[in-house]
Design a protein around this motif. Structure first.
Motif, PDB file in Angstrom:
ATOM      1  N   ASN A  85       8.619  -4.255  -5.531  1.00 49.39           N
ATOM      2  CA  ASN A  85       9.635  -4.452  -4.500  1.00 49.39           C
ATOM      3  C   ASN A  85       9.613  -5.917  -4.069  1.00 49.39           C
ATOM      4  N   PRO A  86      10.676  -6.683  -4.374  1.00 50.25           N
ATOM      5  CA  PRO A  86      10.670  -8.113  -4.024  1.00 50.25           C
ATOM      6  C   PRO A  86      10.623  -8.371  -2.526  1.00 50.25           C
ATOM      7  N   ARG A  87      10.877  -7.332  -1.718  1.00 55.67           N
ATOM      8  CA  ARG A  87      10.784  -7.471  -0.258  1.00 55.67           C
ATOM      9  C   ARG A  87       9.427  -6.994   0.248  1.00 55.67           C
ATOM     10  N   HIS A  88       8.429  -7.085  -0.614  1.00 60.32           N
ATOM     11  CA  HIS A  88       7.063  -6.639  -0.308  1.00 60.32           C
ATOM     12  C   HIS A  88       6.594  -7.205   1.035  1.00 60.32           C
ATOM     13  N   PRO A  89       6.272  -6.348   2.010  1.00 61.37           N
ATOM     14  CA  PRO A  89       5.898  -6.836   3.342  1.00 61.37           C
ATOM     15  C   PRO A  89       4.416  -7.196   3.431  1.00 61.37           C
ATOM     16  N   LEU A  90       4.128  -8.350   3.986  1.00 56.98           N
ATOM     17  CA  LEU A  90       2.748  -8.779   4.197  1.00 56.98           C
ATOM     18  C   LEU A  90       2.613  -9.355   5.604  1.00 56.98           C
ATOM     19  N   GLN A  91       1.600  -8.909   6.338  1.00 59.07           N
ATOM     20  CA  GLN A  91       1.357  -9.448   7.676  1.00 59.07           C
ATOM     21  C   GLN A  91       0.331 -10.581   7.654  1.00 59.07           C
ATOM     22  N   TYR A  92      -0.500 -10.593   6.618  1.00 59.69           N
ATOM     23  CA  TYR A  92      -1.550 -11.600   6.534  1.00 59.69           C
ATOM     24  C   TYR A  92      -1.373 -12.417   5.251  1.00 59.69           C
ATOM     25  N   PRO A  93      -1.734 -13.687   5.267  1.00 60.70           N
ATOM     26  CA  PRO A  93      -1.537 -14.552   4.093  1.00 60.70           C
ATOM     27  C   PRO A  93      -2.602 -14.335   3.032  1.00 60.70           C
ATOM     28  N   LEU A  94      -2.500 -13.240   2.305  1.00 61.71           N
ATOM     29  CA  LEU A  94      -3.458 -12.946   1.243  1.00 61.71           C
ATOM     30  C   LEU A  94      -3.292 -13.919   0.087  1.00 61.71           C
ATOM     31  N   THR A  95      -4.363 -14.087  -0.687  1.00 63.04           N
ATOM     32  CA  THR A  95      -4.274 -14.883  -1.903  1.00 63.04           C
ATOM     33  C   THR A  95      -3.602 -14.059  -2.996  1.00 63.04           C
ATOM     34  N   VAL A  96      -3.202 -14.736  -4.071  1.00 63.82           N
ATOM     35  CA  VAL A  96      -2.610 -14.047  -5.212  1.00 63.82           C
ATOM     36  C   VAL A  96      -3.544 -12.954  -5.721  1.00 63.82           C
TER      37      VAL A  96
END
Length: 263
Positions: A85-96
């Protein structure tokens, strides 16, 4: 005899008194790669939600990986399905690397007190390299380009070694080069995983990977045509699907559309 990866039988979905899809029947076998094509609001994402064990039908039967929805823990099914899903929601800046690892837990963030095994870490690194983002392994999600994000999300979806890969408009927001990199990556994934089945949702003919084998045209929640892609993507059928005169052509496995001038 091989069992279908997913099937729907006379499926209808009604929400708030409105029919989103009606009487949809389809069967997807291992190794097949389908595209769901239709205009905005046609019912593509609704159908994808059923195939991904995200929602239940109002009527009809949906079987995913041999299990009938309504008679199985849907969470266990989702663990065997890769979802991009290109709108993948993230609240924290995870690494790749961390984003890719969340594919194992089917979460958007890292699970507390969960530690991946050395084999899982090696698989994550191998997928990251396969999609050409190894040099960005430690980069944070907000600092990635849209093209990089798309490839990372496919790597994430492949982490649990799924039998079914679902792609919901994965080229959204990509420029031409990034789109082509993404489609090339999808073709390679399909080549290297001959038993994998996949379903891609789009409303752009040009975003269909060359490795796609089958197509469904959907309009107003109803299937207009389905089957081998060469039989479905004809000018007449696509024109009926989008209610506009469109000429369809194919060159070296890739499809193109051109609007026809009024007579």
């Amino acid at each position: 005899m091989t069992s279908p990866i997913v099937s729907t039988d006379a499926v209808t979905v009604v929400r708030d008194g409105r029919s989103l899809i009606s009487d949809v029947s389809a069967t997807i076998e291992p190794g097949q790669h389908w595209v769901l094509l239709g205009s905005n609001g046609a019912g593509k994402s609704t159908l994808l939600g059923l195939l991904g064990a995200q929602t239940h039908p109002t009527s009809g039967i949906v079987r995913v990986l041999g299990h009938r929805l309504g008679r199985v823990d849907m969470r266990s099914l989702r663990a065997a399905i890769g979802h991009v899903n290109p709108r993948h929601p993230l609240q924290y800046p995870l690494t790749v690397r961390e984003v890719v690892l969340t594919g194992l837990t089917n979460t958007t963030e890292l699970v507390q007190r969960w530690t991946p095994t050395p084999r899982q870490l090696d698989r994550a690194d191998a997928l990251i390299a396969a999609f050409g983002v190894a040099e960005r392994s430690d980069a944070r999600w907000p600092n990635l380009s849209q093209g990089e994000r798309g490839r990372v999300l496919i790597a994430r979806a492949l982490m649990p070694e799924p039998q079914l890969l679902l792609l919901d408009e994965p080229s959204t927001g990509l420029d031409l080069a990034a789109r082509e990199q993404l489609l090339t990556a999808l073709d390679q994934v399909r080549l290297e995983n001959p038993r994998l089945a996949s379903v891609l949702v789009t409303h752009h003919i040009e975003e269909i990977p060359a490795s796609t084998t089958h197509a469904i045209l959907i309009r107003g929640g109803r299937v207009l045509a389905q089957g081998p892609i060469g039989e479905v993507l004809t000018s007449a059928r696509v024109s009926a699907c989008f209610e506009h005169s469109i000429e369809i052509s194919m060159h070296r496995g890739r499809w193109a559309a051109r609007a026809l001038a009024p007579a």
